[in-house]
Design a protein around this motif. Structure first.
Motif, PDB file in Angstrom:
ATOM      1  N   PRO A   1       0.849  -1.187   0.000  1.00 52.45           N
ATOM      2  CA  PRO A   1       0.000   0.000   0.000  1.00 52.45           C
ATOM      3  C   PRO A   1       0.886   1.238   0.000  1.00 52.45           C
ATOM      4  O   PRO A   1       1.853   1.304   0.754  1.00 52.45           O
ATOM      5  CB  PRO A   1      -0.781  -0.124   1.308  1.00 52.45           C
ATOM      6  N   LYS A   2       0.580   2.167  -0.869  1.00 51.11           N
ATOM      7  CA  LYS A   2       1.385   3.390  -0.920  1.00 51.11           C
ATOM      8  C   LYS A   2       0.652   4.536  -0.232  1.00 51.11           C
ATOM      9  O   LYS A   2      -0.563   4.519  -0.105  1.00 51.11           O
ATOM     10  CB  LYS A   2       1.710   3.735  -2.369  1.00 51.11           C
ATOM     11  N   VAL A   3       1.412   5.509   0.191  1.00 52.53           N
ATOM     12  CA  VAL A   3       0.863   6.607   0.981  1.00 52.53           C
ATOM     13  C   VAL A   3       0.371   7.727   0.065  1.00 52.53           C
ATOM     14  O   VAL A   3       1.085   8.140  -0.861  1.00 52.53           O
ATOM     15  CB  VAL A   3       1.934   7.162   1.945  1.00 52.53           C
ATOM     16  N   ALA A   4      -0.826   8.215   0.343  1.00 57.49           N
ATOM     17  CA  ALA A   4      -1.356   9.353  -0.421  1.00 57.49           C
ATOM     18  C   ALA A   4      -0.576  10.614  -0.063  1.00 57.49           C
ATOM     19  O   ALA A   4      -0.165  10.790   1.086  1.00 57.49           O
ATOM     20  CB  ALA A   4      -2.834   9.548  -0.094  1.00 57.49           C
ATOM     21  N   VAL A   5      -0.351  11.462  -1.071  1.00 54.02           N
ATOM     22  CA  VAL A   5       0.396  12.694  -0.831  1.00 54.02           C
ATOM     23  C   VAL A   5      -0.434  13.898  -1.265  1.00 54.02           C
ATOM     24  O   VAL A   5      -1.303  13.786  -2.126  1.00 54.02           O
ATOM     25  CB  VAL A   5       1.744  12.695  -1.596  1.00 54.02           C
ATOM     26  N   SER A   6      -0.139  15.035  -0.669  1.00 51.57           N
ATOM     27  CA  SER A   6      -0.813  16.275  -1.076  1.00 51.57           C
ATOM     28  C   SER A   6       0.088  17.455  -0.700  1.00 51.57           C
ATOM     29  O   SER A   6       0.949  17.308   0.170  1.00 51.57           O
ATOM     30  CB  SER A   6      -2.168  16.401  -0.371  1.00 51.57           C
TER      31      SER A   6
ATOM     32  N   ASN B   1      27.890  32.731   7.187  1.00 52.32           N
ATOM     33  CA  ASN B   1      27.643  32.307   5.809  1.00 52.32           C
ATOM     34  C   ASN B   1      26.628  31.161   5.755  1.00 52.32           C
ATOM     35  O   ASN B   1      26.498  30.403   6.704  1.00 52.32           O
ATOM     36  CB  ASN B   1      28.937  31.800   5.173  1.00 52.32           C
ATOM     37  N   VAL B   2      25.987  31.076   4.592  1.00 45.83           N
ATOM     38  CA  VAL B   2      25.055  29.960   4.342  1.00 45.83           C
ATOM     39  C   VAL B   2      25.834  28.655   4.186  1.00 45.83           C
ATOM     40  O   VAL B   2      26.886  28.638   3.556  1.00 45.83           O
ATOM     41  CB  VAL B   2      24.288  30.236   3.030  1.00 45.83           C
ATOM     42  N   ARG B   3      25.308  27.560   4.753  1.00 48.89           N
ATOM     43  CA  ARG B   3      25.806  26.212   4.475  1.00 48.89           C
ATOM     44  C   ARG B   3      24.714  25.452   3.737  1.00 48.89           C
ATOM     45  O   ARG B   3      23.533  25.600   4.080  1.00 48.89           O
ATOM     46  CB  ARG B   3      26.105  25.467   5.772  1.00 48.89           C
ATOM     47  N   LEU B   4      25.111  24.640   2.760  1.00 51.24           N
ATOM     48  CA  LEU B   4      24.125  23.884   1.985  1.00 51.24           C
ATOM     49  C   LEU B   4      23.918  22.491   2.554  1.00 51.24           C
ATOM     50  O   LEU B   4      24.874  21.853   2.995  1.00 51.24           O
ATOM     51  CB  LEU B   4      24.587  23.759   0.526  1.00 51.24           C
ATOM     52  N   TYR B   5      22.673  22.022   2.515  1.00 53.38           N
ATOM     53  CA  TYR B   5      22.347  20.649   2.933  1.00 53.38           C
ATOM     54  C   TYR B   5      21.386  20.035   1.920  1.00 53.38           C
ATOM     55  O   TYR B   5      20.355  20.640   1.585  1.00 53.38           O
ATOM     56  CB  TYR B   5      21.728  20.639   4.338  1.00 53.38           C
ATOM     57  N   SER B   6      21.728  18.842   1.445  1.00 54.38           N
ATOM     58  CA  SER B   6      20.842  18.128   0.529  1.00 54.38           C
ATOM     59  C   SER B   6      19.567  17.760   1.272  1.00 54.38           C
ATOM     60  O   SER B   6      19.626  17.318   2.421  1.00 54.38           O
ATOM     61  CB  SER B   6      21.487  16.826   0.055  1.00 54.38           C
ATOM     62  N   ILE B   7      18.448  17.910   0.601  1.00 48.75           N
ATOM     63  CA  ILE B   7      17.176  17.571   1.234  1.00 48.75           C
ATOM     64  C   ILE B   7      16.961  16.054   1.130  1.00 48.75           C
ATOM     65  O   ILE B   7      17.176  15.459   0.077  1.00 48.75           O
ATOM     66  CB  ILE B   7      16.026  18.362   0.581  1.00 48.75           C
ATOM     67  N   ALA B   8      16.603  15.447   2.266  1.00 51.76           N
ATOM     68  CA  ALA B   8      16.504  13.984   2.351  1.00 51.76           C
ATOM     69  C   ALA B   8      15.062  13.499   2.240  1.00 51.76           C
ATOM     70  O   ALA B   8      14.813  12.295   2.342  1.00 51.76           O
ATOM     71  CB  ALA B   8      17.118  13.501   3.666  1.00 51.76           C
ATOM     72  N   SER B   9      14.123  14.421   2.046  1.00 48.23           N
ATOM     73  CA  SER B   9      12.721  14.017   1.922  1.00 48.23           C
ATOM     74  C   SER B   9      12.262  14.267   0.491  1.00 48.23           C
ATOM     75  O   SER B   9      12.955  14.907  -0.286  1.00 48.23           O
ATOM     76  CB  SER B   9      11.854  14.820   2.899  1.00 48.23           C
ATOM     77  N   THR B  10      11.068  13.787   0.171  1.00 50.33           N
ATOM     78  CA  THR B  10      10.465  14.140  -1.116  1.00 50.33           C
ATOM     79  C   THR B  10       9.836  15.519  -0.958  1.00 50.33           C
ATOM     80  O   THR B  10       9.787  16.072   0.148  1.00 50.33           O
ATOM     81  CB  THR B  10       9.344  13.169  -1.529  1.00 50.33           C
ATOM     82  N   ARG B  11       9.314  16.052  -2.051  1.00 52.47           N
ATOM     83  CA  ARG B  11       8.673  17.371  -2.013  1.00 52.47           C
ATOM     84  C   ARG B  11       7.482  17.401  -1.042  1.00 52.47           C
ATOM     85  O   ARG B  11       7.079  18.457  -0.600  1.00 52.47           O
ATOM     86  CB  ARG B  11       8.217  17.776  -3.419  1.00 52.47           C
ATOM     87  N   TYR B  12       6.943  16.220  -0.723  1.00 49.79           N
ATOM     88  CA  TYR B  12       5.809  16.160   0.206  1.00 49.79           C
ATOM     89  C   TYR B  12       6.245  16.100   1.662  1.00 49.79           C
ATOM     90  O   TYR B  12       5.417  16.221   2.569  1.00 49.79           O
ATOM     91  CB  TYR B  12       4.915  14.959  -0.141  1.00 49.79           C
ATOM     92  N   GLY B  13       7.561  15.877   1.877  1.00 50.32           N
ATOM     93  CA  GLY B  13       8.064  15.828   3.243  1.00 50.32           C
ATOM     94  C   GLY B  13       7.715  14.523   3.933  1.00 50.32           C
ATOM     95  O   GLY B  13       6.937  13.711   3.418  1.00 50.32           O
ATOM     96  N   ASP B  14       8.253  14.339   5.129  1.00 51.14           N
ATOM     97  CA  ASP B  14       8.058  13.068   5.830  1.00 51.14           C
ATOM     98  C   ASP B  14       6.628  12.869   6.307  1.00 51.14           C
ATOM     99  O   ASP B  14       6.260  11.773   6.717  1.00 51.14           O
ATOM    100  CB  ASP B  14       9.028  12.970   7.024  1.00 51.14           C
ATOM    101  N   PHE B  15       5.821  13.936   6.278  1.00 50.33           N
ATOM    102  CA  PHE B  15       4.418  13.795   6.689  1.00 50.33           C
ATOM    103  C   PHE B  15       3.464  13.826   5.502  1.00 50.33           C
ATOM    104  O   PHE B  15       2.253  13.900   5.685  1.00 50.33           O
ATOM    105  CB  PHE B  15       4.060  14.856   7.730  1.00 50.33           C
ATOM    106  N   PHE B  16       4.028  13.811   4.302  1.00 55.49           N
ATOM    107  CA  PHE B  16       3.250  13.670   3.061  1.00 55.49           C
ATOM    108  C   PHE B  16       2.277  14.824   2.806  1.00 55.49           C
ATOM    109  O   PHE B  16       1.294  14.666   2.090  1.00 55.49           O
ATOM    110  CB  PHE B  16       2.489  12.322   3.063  1.00 55.49           C
ATOM    111  N   ASP B  17       2.541  15.999   3.425  1.00 61.27           N
ATOM    112  CA  ASP B  17       1.604  17.118   3.277  1.00 61.27           C
ATOM    113  C   ASP B  17       2.231  18.344   2.627  1.00 61.27           C
ATOM    114  O   ASP B  17       1.594  19.406   2.567  1.00 61.27           O
ATOM    115  CB  ASP B  17       1.003  17.492   4.650  1.00 61.27           C
ATOM    116  N   GLY B  18       3.471  18.205   2.177  1.00 61.59           N
ATOM    117  CA  GLY B  18       4.133  19.316   1.490  1.00 61.59           C
ATOM    118  C   GLY B  18       4.539  20.461   2.398  1.00 61.59           C
ATOM    119  O   GLY B  18       4.851  21.558   1.920  1.00 61.59           O
ATOM    120  N   LYS B  19       4.571  20.223   3.710  1.00 68.26           N
ATOM    121  CA  LYS B  19       4.873  21.333   4.633  1.00 68.26           C
ATOM    122  C   LYS B  19       6.235  21.215   5.307  1.00 68.26           C
ATOM    123  O   LYS B  19       6.639  22.125   6.033  1.00 68.26           O
ATOM    124  CB  LYS B  19       3.786  21.407   5.703  1.00 68.26           C
ATOM    125  N   THR B  20       6.905  20.076   5.130  1.00 71.75           N
ATOM    126  CA  THR B  20       8.196  19.922   5.809  1.00 71.75           C
ATOM    127  C   THR B  20       9.296  19.509   4.833  1.00 71.75           C
ATOM    128  O   THR B  20       9.019  19.038   3.735  1.00 71.75           O
ATOM    129  CB  THR B  20       8.139  18.851   6.930  1.00 71.75           C
TER     130      THR B  20
END
Ligand code: FAD
Length: 316
Positions: free
Chosen positions: A8-13, A89-108
Motif C-alpha cells: 500500500p502506498k501513501v497518499a500525498v498532497s 555564511n550559508v551552508r548547503l544541505y541536501s534535502i533527504a525528503s520528497t517534495r511532500y516531506g516526511d508527513f506527506f503534506d508538502g509542509k516539511t
C-alpha cells in the motif's frame, strides 16, 4: 503461486506540487531568508558509529517548496568570524525528503546532517573550539527552534522522470544518501499519480560500520516489497574486507557488480554520486580499471555518459 507482497502506498498532497514544469529555485536568498521551525531532531546512528548524524525535520509551512535532489541553505545564528558584524555564511544541505516531506503534506523538509568535529592532528584530541558551526547548531537544535533557510538550490541531482521505467544507479557515502532517500520514497513509498516507477533503482551505500548505516530500515523494506525494482548494497569500511583484504569501500562493491553496472550503463542507466569529494577519485580509478579490463576506453565512455545526461555528480 507466488504471493504478491502487499504494497500500500501513501497518499500525498497537495498534488499541485506536480504541476509546475520547472523546479523551484532560490525562492529565499541569504539577504532575505525564510524563518522555518524545527519539528524534530533524531540521532540516526547507533552507539558504535564514529561521529554523529541526525535526521532533522523542518516545518516550512509549504512556503519553501522544492524537488527531490535539491538542497536548502541554512544560516546558522551568530556572526561570521571572518567578517565581524555580518551574519554567518550559508551552508548547503541536501534535502533527504520528497517534495511532500516526511508527513506527506508538502509542509516539511528533512535534512541528514553529520556533526563536523575537529581533531587536533598532533594530539588526536577533539577540539570543541573548532567544531563545525552550522552542523552542530542543527544537531543541537530542539523542536520549536527557529531556523533561517534559503533556497531551494541545485538542478544537478534532480530525478529524471521522463522514463518511469529507467534504471537509476545511486552511489552514496555517508550523508550523501540524502537525495537518494528522497528519490526512493517517491518511487516506492508515495502514491504519486503522475509518477509510477516501474524501473530499477540500485543503491550502493558506503559507511564505516553497521551502526553508521542511514535509513537502513526504510531501504530494507523496499527490498522486501519491490525485489524486482530495488537493489541495495552496503559497503562497511571498518567491518568488511574487499577482495584484496583491504577495507571495503563503495567502489569495491561497484567492482564486485561491475559487469552488471556497465551493461546497465550501456543500456541507458542513470548513475549518481553523492558524498564527500574524497570518494570520487577512488571510484573513478575503479571504473577506469574495470573499463580497461573490458577493453573499453574510460575517457570516451565517460564523455558519452555525460553527453547522454546519464552522469550526475554532487560532491561536498
Ligand atoms: P564550519 O564551521 O563551516 O567548519 C568547516 C570545517 O572546518 C569543520 O569540519 C570544522 O570542524 C573545521 N574547523 C573549524 N574551525 C577550524 C579551525 N580553526 N581550524 C581547522 N579546522 C576548523 N553536510 C551534511 O552533513 N549533510 C548533507 O546532506 C550535506 N549536503 C551538502 C550539499 C552540498 C551541495 C554542499 C556544498 C554541502 C553539503 N554538506 C552537507 C556540507 C555542509 O554544507 C557543511 O559544509 C558542513 O555541515 C560543515 O559545516 P559547519 O558549519 O558545521 O562547519
Amino acid at each position: 503461486s507466488v504471493q504478491q507482497a502487499s504494497k500500500p502506498k501513501v497518499a500525498v498532497s497537495p498534488l499541485v506540487l506536480e504541476d509546475v514544469e520547472e523546479p523551484p529555485l532560490n525562492l529565499y536568498k541569504p539577504k532575505g531568508p525564510y524563518t522555518a521551525t524545527i519539528l524534530s531532531v533524531d540521532r540516526l546512528v547507533g552507539p558504535k558509529a564514529p561521529g554523529e548524524t541526525c535526521h532533522i525535520v523542518i516545518d516550512h509551512g509549504g512556503n519553501v517548496p522544492y524537488w527531490e535532489g535539491q538542497s536548502y541553505g541554512v544560516i546558522p545564528p551568530g556572526e561570521n568570524p571572518k567578517k565581524p558584524g555580518t551574519p554567518n555564511n550559508v551552508r548547503l544541505y541536501s534535502i533527504a525528503s520528497t517534495r511532500y516531506g516526511d508527513f506527506f503534506d508538502g509542509k516539511t523538509a528533512s535534512l541528514c546532517v553529520r556533526r563536523a568535529v575537529y581533531y587536533d592532528p598532533e594530539t588526536g584530541e577533539e577540539d570543541p573550539s573548532k567544531k563545525g558551526v552550522c552542523s552542530n547548531f542543527l544537531c543541537d537544535s530542539k523542536p520549536g527552534d527557529k531556523i533561517q533557510i534559503t533556497g531551494p538550490s541545485g538542478k544537478i541531482m534532480l530525478l529524471p522522470e521522463d522514463d518511469p521505467n529507467a534504471t537509476h544507479i545511486m552511489i552514496a557515502t555517508g550523508t550523501g544518501v540524502a537525495p537518494f532517500r528522497g528519490y526512493l520514497r517517491r518511487m516506492f513509498m508515495e502514491n504519486v499519480p503522475t509518477f509510477k516507477f516501474g524501473g530499477l533503482a540500485w543503491l550502493f551505500l558506503g559507511v564505516a560500520n553497521t551502526d553508521s548505516l542511514l535509513y537502513d530500515d526504510e531501504f530494507t523494506k523496499y527490498l522486501q516489497e519491490y525485489p524486482d525494482n530495488f537493489r541495495y548494497d552496503r559497503a562497511l569500511s571498518r567491518e568488511q574486507k574487499n577482495q584484496s583484504g583491504g577495507k571495503m569501500y563503495v567502489q569495491d562493491k561497484i567492482e564486485e557488480y561491475s559487469d552488471e553496472v556497465f551493461k546497465l550503463l550501456d543500456n541507458g542507466a542513470h548513475i549518481y554520486f553523492c558524498g564527500l569529494k574524497g570518494m570520487m577519485p577512488g571510484i573513478q580509478d575503479t571504473l577506469k580499471r574495470v573499463a580497461e579490463q573490458r577493453g573499453e576506453n574510460w575517457e570516451e565512455k565517460l564523455s558519452q555518459l555525460k553527453k547522454n545526461k546519464q552522469w550526475h555528480v554532487e560532491m561536498t
